[in-house]
Enzyme design. Structure first.
Site, mmCIF file in Angstrom:
data_model
loop_
_atom_site.group_PDB
_atom_site.id
_atom_site.type_symbol
_atom_site.label_atom_id
_atom_site.label_comp_id
_atom_site.label_asym_id
_atom_site.label_seq_id
_atom_site.Cartn_x
_atom_site.Cartn_y
_atom_site.Cartn_z
ATOM 1 N N ASN A 6 0.814 -1.203 0.000
ATOM 2 C CA ASN A 6 0.000 0.000 0.000
ATOM 3 C C ASN A 6 0.853 1.261 0.000
ATOM 4 O O ASN A 6 0.463 2.277 -0.535
ATOM 5 C CB ASN A 6 -0.917 0.000 1.229
ATOM 6 N N ALA A 10 3.375 1.899 -1.620
ATOM 7 C CA ALA A 10 3.854 2.249 -2.947
ATOM 8 C C ALA A 10 2.810 3.045 -3.722
ATOM 9 O O ALA A 10 3.107 3.597 -4.766
ATOM 10 C CB ALA A 10 4.216 0.983 -3.726
ATOM 11 N N CYS A 11 1.573 3.088 -3.222
ATOM 12 C CA CYS A 11 0.507 3.767 -3.939
ATOM 13 C C CYS A 11 0.356 5.194 -3.427
ATOM 14 O O CYS A 11 0.159 5.409 -2.229
ATOM 15 C CB CYS A 11 -0.810 3.017 -3.751
ATOM 16 N N GLY A 12 0.464 6.152 -4.316
ATOM 17 C CA GLY A 12 0.275 7.535 -3.922
ATOM 18 C C GLY A 12 1.516 8.175 -3.345
ATOM 19 O O GLY A 12 1.488 9.327 -2.943
#
Length: 292
Positions: free
Chosen positions: A108, A110-112
Site C-alpha cells: 500500500n 507504494a501507492c500515492g
C-alpha cells in the site's frame, strides 16, 4: 476443497454460426486473512494453496521472516447459504503479537507516494539482502523456463484464465509452481511454499512469472531473497528501479530465445557473442596473357 474451476453457460460466435455450451472458468473467491483475530486483508484469489499464500503474503509484508513465526493457520467461521464452510476465512496466530492494524503495508505504501519512498521502504525492510552479484544462471536455461512453467499450468489448460509463478533451480529444475487468478497471489503461493520448506532466503532459486513484472512482484522477490526474476511481459519503471536498487536481475519479454535484461545482467551467464569475421580484402585479379 477442489474449487479451482467452475462451469458457466456461454454463447460462442464463429464464422460458421453460433453455439451455446458450458465453458470452464477459473474460480475467483475472496480470502480474508485474519491475524491474531484481527482482519488484516481480503484478496481475490483462486482457492488452493491458501496456507502458502498466507505465508508468502506475510513474508512479503515483513510481518514474518520464518515459517515458525506462525503458530497456526486454520480456516474459521465463514459459511454459505447452506451452512457449509466456504474456506474463505483464514485465521493466523503469530508466535509474537504484532500491532497489525497500525501497520502501513509495503504494497500500500507504494501507492500515492513517490518512487523513492517506495524503494526505501523495501530496501530497509527486507530481512534477506541479496548476495554479491555474480553469474548465477545461463540465459540459455532462462529461455526455457516460461515453457517449463506453461507445461505445469494444469488449470490454465482448462480455463485459459490463470497466472502462474514458478521457482526453479539454476539448471532449470522446477521446485514449485502455483496458479492463481491474481499474479501477486501466485507469487505469494510459491514464496510461501519456499518459506515453509526452509528455502528462504531463496538465494539459490529463480522466480518466473507468466505476466508483466510490476513493482509489487519485484518487491516480493526481494523480500524473499530471490536473485533473479523473469517475466514473459514488460516490467514497470518502478519495478526496474527497485530491482537495480536491490541487486535483483530483472528480465522481461522472456520469450523463446529473446529477452530484455533491465537490471543486474552480471547475475546471468550471457551467451558468447559470435566471432566477428575479419573484413574481406579485395585481391587483384591476376592478368592473363593473350596471344595476338
Amino acid at each position: 476443497m477442489s474449487r479451482v474451476t467452475a462451469r458457466r453457460k456461454m454463447l460462442r460466435i464463429t464464422a460458421d454460426g453460433q453455439i451455446q455450451r458450458p465453458d470452464s472458468l477459473a474460480v475467483e473467491e475472496p480470502l480474508e486473512l485474519r491475524v491474531d483475530g484481527q482482519s488484516l486483508t481480503v484478496t481475490m484469489r483462486t482457492p488452493g494453496s491458501d496456507i502458502d499464500l498466507a505465508h508468502g503474503f506475510l513474508l512479503s509484508e515483513n510481518i514474518i521472516g520464518a515459517a515458525d513465526d506462525i503458530v497456526s493457520a486454520r480456516y474459521c467461521a465463514g459459511t454459505d447459504a447452506d451452512g457449509q464452510n466456504t474456506y474463505n476465512v483464514l485465521d493466523i496466530q503469530l508466535r509474537t503479537s504484532t500491532p497489525i492494524l497500525a501497520r502501513n503495508f509495503l504494497t500500500n505504501s507504494a501507492c500515492g507516494l513517490c518512487g523513492k519512498t517506495a524503494l526505501d521502504e523495501v530496501r530497509t525492510h527486507t530481512r534477506f539482502p541479496l548476495p554479491a552479484v555474480e553469474p548465477f544462471v545461463d540465459t540459455a536455461v532462462l529461455a526455457t523456463l516460461p515453457d517449463e512453467l506453461r507445461s505445469r499450468q494444469k488449470v490454465f489448460e482448462a480455463t485459459g484464465g490463470l497466472h502462474a509463478a514458478g521457482l526453479f533451480t539454476p539448471d532449470g529444475t522446477a521446485v514449485a509452481v502455483r496458479e492463481d487468478i491474481g499474479r501477486h497471489n501466485a507469487v505469494d503461493k510459491v514464496l510461501g511454499w519456499a518459506l515453509r520448506e526452509g528455502r528462504v532466503p531463496a538465494h539459490d532459486l529463480v522466480l518466473i512469472v507468466s505476466s508483466r513484472a510490476s513493482f509489487e512482484l519485484v518487491q516480493k522477490a526481494v523480500m524473499a531473497g530471490v536473485p533473479v526474476l523473469g517475466a514473459v511481459s514488460a516490467p514497470s519503471s518502478l519495478a526496474v528501479d527497485l530491482a537495480a536498487e536491490s541487486g535483483l536481475a530483472l528480465v522481461g519479454f522472456l520469450r523463446g530465445q529473446t529477452m530484455n535484461i533491465y537490471a543486474e545482467p552480471d547475475r546471468l551467464r550471457l551467451p558468447t557473442p559470435p566471432a566477428r569475421r575479419p573484413p574481406s580484402i579485395d585481391r587483384p585479379v591476376p592478368l592473363t596473357a593473350h596471344s595476338g
